[in-house]
Enzyme design. Structure first.
Site, PDB file in Angstrom:
ATOM      1  N   ASP A   1     -17.498  -4.067 -35.572  1.00 27.20           N
ATOM      2  CA  ASP A   1     -18.811  -3.466 -35.780  1.00 27.20           C
ATOM      3  C   ASP A   1     -18.580  -2.041 -36.273  1.00 27.20           C
ATOM      4  O   ASP A   1     -18.122  -1.183 -35.518  1.00 27.20           O
ATOM      5  CB  ASP A   1     -19.609  -3.469 -34.476  1.00 27.20           C
ATOM      6  N   ILE A   2     -18.872  -1.811 -37.549  1.00 27.99           N
ATOM      7  CA  ILE A   2     -18.565  -0.498 -38.125  1.00 27.99           C
ATOM      8  C   ILE A   2     -19.476   0.597 -37.597  1.00 27.99           C
ATOM      9  O   ILE A   2     -19.211   1.785 -37.820  1.00 27.99           O
ATOM     10  CB  ILE A   2     -18.623  -0.530 -39.663  1.00 27.99           C
TER      11      ILE A   2
ATOM     12  N   ASN B   1     -20.037  -1.831 -48.542  1.00 31.46           N
ATOM     13  CA  ASN B   1     -21.032  -2.829 -48.932  1.00 31.46           C
ATOM     14  C   ASN B   1     -21.962  -3.229 -47.799  1.00 31.46           C
ATOM     15  O   ASN B   1     -23.094  -3.630 -48.050  1.00 31.46           O
ATOM     16  CB  ASN B   1     -20.313  -4.079 -49.458  1.00 31.46           C
TER      17      ASN B   1
ATOM     18  N   TYR C   1     -34.985   1.578 -45.010  1.00 31.56           N
ATOM     19  CA  TYR C   1     -33.910   1.001 -45.826  1.00 31.56           C
ATOM     20  C   TYR C   1     -33.739   1.772 -47.127  1.00 31.56           C
ATOM     21  O   TYR C   1     -32.628   2.170 -47.495  1.00 31.56           O
ATOM     22  CB  TYR C   1     -34.216  -0.464 -46.123  1.00 31.56           C
ATOM     23  N   GLY C   2     -34.839   1.987 -47.843  1.00 30.10           N
ATOM     24  CA  GLY C   2     -34.759   2.686 -49.121  1.00 30.10           C
ATOM     25  C   GLY C   2     -34.205   4.081 -48.982  1.00 30.10           C
ATOM     26  O   GLY C   2     -33.416   4.538 -49.820  1.00 30.10           O
TER      27      GLY C   2
ATOM     28  N   LYS D   1     -30.425   4.099 -48.716  1.00 25.95           N
ATOM     29  CA  LYS D   1     -29.728   3.817 -49.964  1.00 25.95           C
ATOM     30  C   LYS D   1     -29.792   5.004 -50.924  1.00 25.95           C
ATOM     31  O   LYS D   1     -28.817   5.305 -51.629  1.00 25.95           O
ATOM     32  CB  LYS D   1     -30.315   2.559 -50.613  1.00 25.95           C
TER      33      LYS D   1
END
Length: 258
Positions: free
Chosen positions: A69-70, A96, A159-160, A163
Site C-alpha cells: 500500500d503506497i 500510475n 480527483y481532478g 491530477k
C-alpha cells in the site's frame, strides 16, 4: 609480414532498464508493464493486492511483483528498497496508481476524499523523493495524470485537483532534477477502458451512462484502450525522448481542447 590480429575484448551486455510501475495490477499499469517488458526492461509492478499483480506477471518473466500500500507510512521506502534489491537501481518510475470517488459538493465523504489525495498525490510525492537519489542521469519519472487545469469537472473536485497538482509536481520536479539529468513527464489520459470506475463502486448503468456522455463529447468519439496510453508512457521514457521534460502529454482523444 602480416601483423597478428588482436581480439577485441568482449563488451559488457547493455543493462536492461529497471522500471517501477505503481497500480500495476490492472488497466494502464498492466499494459505499461507488459510493453516495457516487451521492449527489454525489467519491471516491478506494485499494488495493494497480490492476485491482480500475479495476473500481470503471468507469462512475463521480466515482470516481478511487490505487494504494498503506497499510502502507508514507509510504503514509498519499501517500494524503492524492493526495486533496488531486485535491480540495483531505478531507471524509470511510473506513478500510475490512482483512485476516483465521484461526489458533488455537499456529498464529499471525508475518508474517501483523503484516500484520493493520499493515493493520487501524496504517494507519488514520496515515491519520487525516495527514488530520485538512486536514479542516474537519463532516468525518468512519469506521472500519469488526467484533466487540464482551468476546466471544471462536476462531481470530481477532489480527483481532478489531485491530477492537476500532479502536473504541477511534474513542472517543478523537472526544474529541480534537471541538473541531475533526470527527466520528469506527465502523461494525461482521457477516459480509458479500465476498472477505475468499477472500483469507485458506481453501478454498471451509471458507468455506461458516463461513458456515453464522454464519448459524445470527445472529438474521436470513443474511449481509449490502456495500450494506447501505455505506448506514450514508454515512448516518453525512451532515450530518444531525452530532451523532453516538464511536459504534459495529453492523450485524451482531443477532449482537452474542446
Amino acid at each position: 609480414m602480416s601483423q597478428p590480429v588482436r581480439a577485441e575484448p568482449p563488451r559488457p551486455a547493455p543493462q536492461r532498464p529497471a522500471v517501477v510501475v505503481t497500480g500495476g495490477g490492472t488497466g494502464i499499469g498492466r499494459a505499461t508493464a507488459h510493453l516495457f517488458a516487451k521492449e527489454g526492461a525489467d519491471v516491478l509492478v506494485v499494488g495493494r493486492q497480490a492476485g491482480p499483480l500475479e495476473e500481470t506477471a503471468a507469462g512475463h518473466p521480466a515482470v516481478r511483483t511487490f505487494v504494498q500500500d503506497i499510502t502507508a507510512p514507509g510504503g514509498a521506502a519499501a517500494v524503492v528498497a524492493a526495486a533496488l534489491d531486485a535491480f540495483g537501481r531505478i531507471d524509470v518510475l511510473v506513478n500510475n496508481a490512482g483512485i476516483i470517488r465521484p461526489a458533488m459538493l455537499g456529498e464529499v465523504d471525508w475518508d474517501r476524499a483523503h484516500r484520493q489525495i493520499a493515493t493520487n498525490l501524496i504517494a507519488p510525492l514520496f515515491l519520487a523523493q525516495e527514488a530520485f537519489p538512486h536514479m542516474r542521469p537519463g532516468a525518468v519519472i512519469v506521472n500519469v495524470t488526467s484533466n487540464p487545469a482551468g476546466k471544471g469537472w462536476p462531481g470530481n473536485c477532489v480527483y481532478g485537483s489531485t491530477k492537476v497538482a500532479l502536473d504541477f509536481f511534474t513542472n517543478t520536479w523537472a526544474v529541480e532534477l534537471g541538473g541531475r539529468g533526470i527527466r520528469v513527464v506527465s502523461v494525461a489520459p482521457g477516459v480509458t477502458d479500465t476498472p477505475v470506475l468499477v472500483h469507485a463502486d458506481l453501478p454498471a448503468e451509471e458507468r455506461a451512462a458516463r461513458r456515453r456522455r464522454y464519448n459524445a463529447r470527445v472529438p474521436l468519439g470513443r474511449t481509449a484502450q490502456p495500450e494506447e496510453i501505455a505506448w506514450w508512457i514508454v515512448q516518453a521514457a525512451r532515450p530518444e525522448a531525452s530532451y523532453l521534460t516538464g511536459s504534459v502529454l495529453r492523450v485524451d482523444g482531443g477532449i482537452g481542447v474542446c
